[in-house]
Design an enzyme around this catalytic site. Structure first.
Site, PDB file in Angstrom:
ATOM      1  N   ASN A 155       0.849  -1.183   0.000  1.00 52.01           N
ATOM      2  CA  ASN A 155       0.000   0.000   0.000  1.00 52.01           C
ATOM      3  C   ASN A 155       0.893   1.244   0.000  1.00 52.01           C
ATOM      4  O   ASN A 155       0.836   2.078   0.888  1.00 52.01           O
ATOM      5  CB  ASN A 155      -0.908  -0.015   1.236  1.00 52.01           C
ATOM      6  CG  ASN A 155      -1.985   1.043   1.175  1.00 52.01           C
ATOM      7  OD1 ASN A 155      -2.929   0.952   0.412  1.00 52.01           O
ATOM      8  ND2 ASN A 155      -1.842   2.076   1.975  1.00 52.01           N
ATOM      9  N   SER A 208      -4.541   2.555  -8.616  1.00 53.97           N
ATOM     10  CA  SER A 208      -5.340   3.780  -8.641  1.00 53.97           C
ATOM     11  C   SER A 208      -6.108   3.852  -9.951  1.00 53.97           C
ATOM     12  O   SER A 208      -5.659   3.332 -10.979  1.00 53.97           O
ATOM     13  CB  SER A 208      -4.437   5.013  -8.508  1.00 53.97           C
ATOM     14  OG  SER A 208      -5.147   6.206  -8.805  1.00 53.97           O
ATOM     15  N   TYR A 222       2.350   9.748 -12.154  1.00 52.09           N
ATOM     16  CA  TYR A 222       1.500   8.922 -11.301  1.00 52.09           C
ATOM     17  C   TYR A 222       0.692   7.937 -12.146  1.00 52.09           C
ATOM     18  O   TYR A 222       0.603   6.740 -11.823  1.00 52.09           O
ATOM     19  CB  TYR A 222       0.580   9.816 -10.490  1.00 52.09           C
ATOM     20  CG  TYR A 222      -0.298   9.087  -9.500  1.00 52.09           C
ATOM     21  CD1 TYR A 222       0.267   8.351  -8.461  1.00 52.09           C
ATOM     22  CD2 TYR A 222      -1.686   9.161  -9.571  1.00 52.09           C
ATOM     23  CE1 TYR A 222      -0.536   7.699  -7.527  1.00 52.09           C
ATOM     24  CE2 TYR A 222      -2.491   8.519  -8.655  1.00 52.09           C
ATOM     25  CZ  TYR A 222      -1.921   7.783  -7.629  1.00 52.09           C
ATOM     26  OH  TYR A 222      -2.722   7.148  -6.718  1.00 52.09           O
ATOM     27  N   LYS A 226       1.179   3.847 -11.735  1.00 54.90           N
ATOM     28  CA  LYS A 226       0.087   2.964 -11.332  1.00 54.90           C
ATOM     29  C   LYS A 226      -0.314   2.014 -12.467  1.00 54.90           C
ATOM     30  O   LYS A 226      -0.685   0.857 -12.208  1.00 54.90           O
ATOM     31  CB  LYS A 226      -1.120   3.785 -10.875  1.00 54.90           C
ATOM     32  CG  LYS A 226      -0.908   4.478  -9.531  1.00 54.90           C
ATOM     33  CD  LYS A 226      -0.537   3.492  -8.423  1.00 54.90           C
ATOM     34  CE  LYS A 226      -0.514   4.161  -7.055  1.00 54.90           C
ATOM     35  NZ  LYS A 226      -0.083   3.228  -5.975  1.00 54.90           N
ATOM     36  N   ILE A 255     -11.100   8.361  -2.881  1.00 54.39           N
ATOM     37  CA  ILE A 255     -11.136   7.914  -1.493  1.00 54.39           C
ATOM     38  C   ILE A 255     -10.657   9.061  -0.598  1.00 54.39           C
ATOM     39  O   ILE A 255      -9.606   9.654  -0.847  1.00 54.39           O
ATOM     40  CB  ILE A 255     -10.246   6.681  -1.275  1.00 54.39           C
ATOM     41  CG1 ILE A 255     -10.588   5.574  -2.278  1.00 54.39           C
ATOM     42  CG2 ILE A 255     -10.372   6.187   0.166  1.00 54.39           C
ATOM     43  CD1 ILE A 255     -11.962   4.985  -2.123  1.00 54.39           C
TER      44      ILE A 255
END
Length: 326
Positions: A155, A208, A222, A226, A255
């Protein structure tokens, strides 16, 4: 029973932020064939598992009873519940022995305190998931305390560098792509041989929606990191499927966690943060943002033997967001 367990997860409140999506219960066949299939002399025999009659008996105890688990990124960046912290607590509630790992020792000790306060079994340690030496130390700590490693929940990641390819500098690109893939690589490199010797295990990686869709703002490093993590997870799953080692991803979207709160606060005022979150909630088909427990419940399912026929796939935990925009 493999299909039934998936249906129960999707029907339950564990999946209350999961909609307009699907995941495969197919032993990895949709992702590709096991990597040894072309060479008949090297094909491993079928994996031995309990038969259907054995699994049909009512279960007693937790869903992870007796399993030795490592949760990497088990602290929180600020007050509240982050994805890894929630997963560590939930794993322990379901009977797992948890090694909670974070680069912030104070934060992960808080997680340990919650678990132990509920009567769970937890060891915490400080480690950098980007360091091969630290990952080796992490694996050895789990073996020293629990005797085996059944589950690794990676994580770790970050979305620094909110730019496209022209504006983003090379150093930021290298750092952010690596941050989102290398921790999974190092944990697999170190722990897969241990899982092979003990007869199997499971990796659950946090990806993600940025890895499968285009965010509202440029986040090219990013997105790339991912997306790379998703393909890395597929590759691991297929290479080691015949060793009874599974690899899957949870894909969170929108989230609300301490990390997202802190990162937004660094860029704008508190009033603007609230407006941003209201806008984000409106963009989600379910009309709200998700919470860390939504991610944790998906990770729990994938870590458990309920998902023993689930590999090389991912569960979207995004309130239907991806289905509405892609």
């Amino acid at each position: 029973w493999d299909v039934a367990h998936a249906a129960v997860y999707l029907a339950s409140d564990d999946a209350k932020y999961v909609t307009a999506t699907e995941f495969t219960v197919d032993g990895g066949i949709t992702a590709g064939r096991p990597l040894d299939w072309l060479d008949p002399d090297s094909v491993a025999p079928p994996v031995e598992v309990p038969d259907a009659d054995a699994r049909s008996a009512p279960r007693s105890g937790g869903r992870l009873d007796g399993k030795a688990t490592i949760v990497v990124g088990a602290g929180s960046l600020g007050p509240g519940m982050g994805n890894g912290k929630a997963s560590a607590i939930l794993f322990a509630r379901e009977g797992a022995k948890v090694l909670a790992v974070d680069r912030n020792l104070e934060a992960v000790r808080e997680t340990q305190g919650i678990i132990e306060g509920e009567g769970g079994n937890c060891v915490s340690m400080e480690a950098d998931a980007m360091s091969a030496a630290d990952v080796q130390r992490m694996a050895q700590t789990c073996l020293d305390n629990f005797g085996r490693i059944d589950v690794v929940h990676n994580n770790v990641g970050g979305s620094a560098g909110h730019d496209g390819p022209v504006a983003l500098d090379e150093e930021a690109w290298d750092a952010n792509v690596s941050l989102n893939v290398k921790p999974a690589f190092l944990s697999c490199k170190t722990i897969i041989p241990i899982m092979e010797r003990q007869g199997g295990g499971a990796f659950v990686n946090t990806a993600s929606t940025a890895g499968i869709s285009v965010p509202e703002h440029p986040m090219i490093s990013y997105q790339t990191g991912k997306a790379g993590l998703l393909q890395f997870s597929h590759g691991v799953a297929l290479e080691f499927a015949r060793r009874n080692i599974r690899s899957n991803c949870v894909i969170p979207g929108k989230i609300k966690t301490p990390m997202t709160m802190v990162r937004q606060a660094e860029r704008t005022s508190a009033e603007d943060v609230e407006r941003i979150y209201e806008k984000r909630a409106r963009s989600v088909p379910l009309g709200r943002m998700g919470e860390a427990w939504d991610v944790a419940h998906a990770a729990l399912y994938l870590a458990s033997d309920e998902a023993r026929y689930v590999t090389a796939t991912e569960i979207l935990v995004d309130g239907g967001l991806t289905a509405s925009c892609c």
